[in-house]
Design a protein around this motif. Structure first.
Motif, mmCIF file in Angstrom:
data_model
loop_
_atom_site.group_PDB
_atom_site.id
_atom_site.type_symbol
_atom_site.label_atom_id
_atom_site.label_comp_id
_atom_site.label_asym_id
_atom_site.label_seq_id
_atom_site.Cartn_x
_atom_site.Cartn_y
_atom_site.Cartn_z
ATOM 1 N N ASP A 25 0.833 -1.206 0.000
ATOM 2 C CA ASP A 25 0.000 0.000 0.000
ATOM 3 C C ASP A 25 0.870 1.259 0.000
ATOM 4 O OD1 ASP A 25 -2.480 1.542 0.274
ATOM 5 O OD2 ASP A 25 -1.818 1.883 2.344
ATOM 6 N N GLN A 26 1.876 1.276 0.852
ATOM 7 C CA GLN A 26 2.778 2.438 0.913
ATOM 8 C C GLN A 26 3.555 2.605 -0.397
ATOM 9 O OE1 GLN A 26 5.165 1.834 4.405
ATOM 10 N NE2 GLN A 26 3.515 2.434 5.796
ATOM 11 N N ALA A 27 4.004 1.510 -0.965
ATOM 12 C CA ALA A 27 4.737 1.581 -2.232
ATOM 13 C C ALA A 27 3.843 2.137 -3.337
ATOM 14 C CB ALA A 27 5.263 0.204 -2.624
ATOM 15 N N MET A 28 2.579 1.740 -3.342
ATOM 16 C CA MET A 28 1.661 2.237 -4.375
ATOM 17 C C MET A 28 1.334 3.712 -4.158
ATOM 18 S SD MET A 28 1.427 0.039 -6.653
ATOM 19 C CE MET A 28 0.464 1.193 -7.600
ATOM 20 N N GLN A 29 1.207 4.123 -2.921
ATOM 21 C CA GLN A 29 0.978 5.540 -2.652
ATOM 22 C C GLN A 29 2.166 6.374 -3.141
ATOM 23 O OE1 GLN A 29 -0.307 6.430 1.378
ATOM 24 N NE2 GLN A 29 -1.499 4.537 1.444
ATOM 25 N N GLU A 30 3.378 5.895 -2.878
ATOM 26 C CA GLU A 30 4.574 6.595 -3.334
ATOM 27 C C GLU A 30 4.648 6.588 -4.861
ATOM 28 O OE1 GLU A 30 7.903 8.818 -3.566
ATOM 29 O OE2 GLU A 30 6.629 8.514 -1.806
ATOM 30 N N TRP A 31 4.340 5.453 -5.458
ATOM 31 C CA TRP A 31 4.351 5.363 -6.919
ATOM 32 C C TRP A 31 3.380 6.370 -7.521
ATOM 33 C CZ3 TRP A 31 0.883 4.509 -10.819
ATOM 34 C CH2 TRP A 31 1.418 4.243 -12.076
ATOM 35 N N ARG A 32 2.206 6.469 -6.931
ATOM 36 C CA ARG A 32 1.193 7.396 -7.460
ATOM 37 C C ARG A 32 1.652 8.847 -7.339
ATOM 38 N NH1 ARG A 32 -1.928 8.323 -11.436
ATOM 39 N NH2 ARG A 32 -3.974 9.145 -10.925
ATOM 40 N N ARG A 33 2.333 9.166 -6.232
ATOM 41 C CA ARG A 33 2.856 10.529 -6.068
ATOM 42 C C ARG A 33 3.873 10.857 -7.160
ATOM 43 N NH1 ARG A 33 2.031 9.599 -0.564
ATOM 44 N NH2 ARG A 33 4.017 8.556 -0.216
ATOM 45 N N THR A 34 4.658 9.872 -7.554
ATOM 46 C CA THR A 34 5.686 10.113 -8.576
ATOM 47 C C THR A 34 5.172 9.912 -10.004
ATOM 48 O OG1 THR A 34 6.519 7.840 -8.437
ATOM 49 C CG2 THR A 34 7.555 9.504 -6.996
ATOM 50 N N HIS A 35 3.951 9.435 -10.142
ATOM 51 C CA HIS A 35 3.340 9.228 -11.461
ATOM 52 C C HIS A 35 1.929 9.833 -11.483
ATOM 53 C CE1 HIS A 35 6.411 6.065 -11.158
ATOM 54 N NE2 HIS A 35 6.520 6.195 -12.481
ATOM 55 N N PRO A 36 1.817 11.129 -11.306
ATOM 56 C CA PRO A 36 0.479 11.739 -11.196
ATOM 57 C C PRO A 36 -0.319 11.701 -12.501
ATOM 58 C CG PRO A 36 2.168 13.433 -11.268
ATOM 59 C CD PRO A 36 2.878 12.116 -11.161
ATOM 60 N N GLN A 37 0.343 11.542 -13.624
ATOM 61 C CA GLN A 37 -0.361 11.526 -14.914
ATOM 62 C C GLN A 37 -0.530 10.109 -15.460
ATOM 63 O OE1 GLN A 37 -1.601 14.397 -16.215
ATOM 64 N NE2 GLN A 37 -0.851 15.357 -14.353
ATOM 65 N N ALA A 38 -0.324 9.095 -14.635
ATOM 66 C CA ALA A 38 -0.388 7.708 -15.097
ATOM 67 C C ALA A 38 -1.775 7.364 -15.624
ATOM 68 C CB ALA A 38 -0.018 6.759 -13.960
ATOM 69 N N THR A 39 -1.771 6.566 -16.675
ATOM 70 C CA THR A 39 -3.039 6.078 -17.228
ATOM 71 C C THR A 39 -3.528 4.915 -16.366
ATOM 72 O OG1 THR A 39 -1.978 4.434 -18.635
ATOM 73 C CG2 THR A 39 -2.269 6.674 -19.569
ATOM 74 N N LEU A 40 -4.761 4.531 -16.584
ATOM 75 C CA LEU A 40 -5.322 3.397 -15.856
ATOM 76 C C LEU A 40 -4.506 2.132 -16.141
ATOM 77 C CD1 LEU A 40 -7.484 2.388 -13.949
ATOM 78 C CD2 LEU A 40 -8.951 1.986 -15.924
ATOM 79 N N ALA A 41 -4.071 1.942 -17.379
ATOM 80 C CA ALA A 41 -3.263 0.767 -17.726
ATOM 81 C C ALA A 41 -1.933 0.789 -16.982
ATOM 82 C CB ALA A 41 -3.025 0.719 -19.230
ATOM 83 N N GLU A 42 -1.304 1.948 -16.846
ATOM 84 C CA GLU A 42 -0.039 2.056 -16.115
ATOM 85 C C GLU A 42 -0.250 1.778 -14.624
ATOM 86 O OE1 GLU A 42 2.289 5.337 -18.881
ATOM 87 O OE2 GLU A 42 0.817 6.041 -17.406
ATOM 88 N N ILE A 43 -1.340 2.285 -14.092
ATOM 89 C CA ILE A 43 -1.662 2.022 -12.683
ATOM 90 C C ILE A 43 -1.872 0.524 -12.480
ATOM 91 C CG2 ILE A 43 -3.385 2.357 -10.860
ATOM 92 C CD1 ILE A 43 -3.842 5.202 -12.098
ATOM 93 N N GLU A 44 -2.606 -0.081 -13.391
ATOM 94 C CA GLU A 44 -2.865 -1.520 -13.286
ATOM 95 C C GLU A 44 -1.559 -2.319 -13.330
ATOM 96 O OE1 GLU A 44 -5.715 -4.952 -15.225
ATOM 97 O OE2 GLU A 44 -5.310 -3.144 -16.396
ATOM 98 N N ARG A 45 -0.641 -1.967 -14.215
ATOM 99 C CA ARG A 45 0.646 -2.667 -14.288
ATOM 100 C C ARG A 45 1.435 -2.503 -12.988
ATOM 101 N NH1 ARG A 45 0.490 -1.085 -19.745
ATOM 102 N NH2 ARG A 45 1.615 0.833 -19.317
ATOM 103 N N ALA A 46 1.428 -1.305 -12.430
ATOM 104 C CA ALA A 46 2.156 -1.055 -11.179
ATOM 105 C C ALA A 46 1.549 -1.864 -10.026
ATOM 106 C CB ALA A 46 2.157 0.436 -10.849
ATOM 107 N N VAL A 47 0.239 -1.898 -9.953
ATOM 108 C CA VAL A 47 -0.429 -2.688 -8.904
ATOM 109 C C VAL A 47 -0.137 -4.172 -9.105
ATOM 110 C CG1 VAL A 47 -2.674 -3.436 -8.016
ATOM 111 C CG2 VAL A 47 -2.248 -1.011 -8.418
#
Length: 118
Positions: free
Chosen positions: A18-40
């Protein structure tokens, strides 16, 4: 096993994801849904692999106490003999490596050998 030697709990690992994903989201504010899905998926696959590895290494009490039934050779039916512990690396469906340690077995009668599951 001391507290320092014990692996983190699944709950702790989930919180780490959860913390890693929160940090990832902070560093990728323009990520697409597909990019978010890959990161998760990447984070969850890592968590899943550690859980699989830990569960696979957990023996029921009767096995830990050495009360396992003798393993029979799937080729000839004779009793298999242990040939020492060996590690085997497998890949999960999520593409993560899992390392299992098992007693390698061989048959003195026909020579068949394998790395049995528990």
């Amino acid at each position: 096993m001391s507290q320092e030697e014990r692996p983190p709990s699944w709950q702790q690992r989930s919180q780490d994801v959860d913390q890693a994903m929160q940090e990832w989201r902070r560093t990728h504010p323009q990520a697409t849904l597909a990019e978010i899905e890959r990161a998760v998926d990447e984070q969850m696959n890592q968590l899943r692999a550690r859980m699989i590895e830990e569960v696979a290494h957990t023996s029921p009490p009767e096995q830990a106490a050495g009360q396992r039934q003798p393993v029979k050779c799937p080729q000839c039916g004779n009793r298999m003999q242990g040939r020492g512990k060996r590690q085997r690396r497998l890949q999960t469906q999520g593409g993560q490596e899992v390392t299992l340690t098992r007693e390698y077995q061989s048959c003195p009668q026909c020579g068949y050998s394998f790395f049995p599951p528990r």
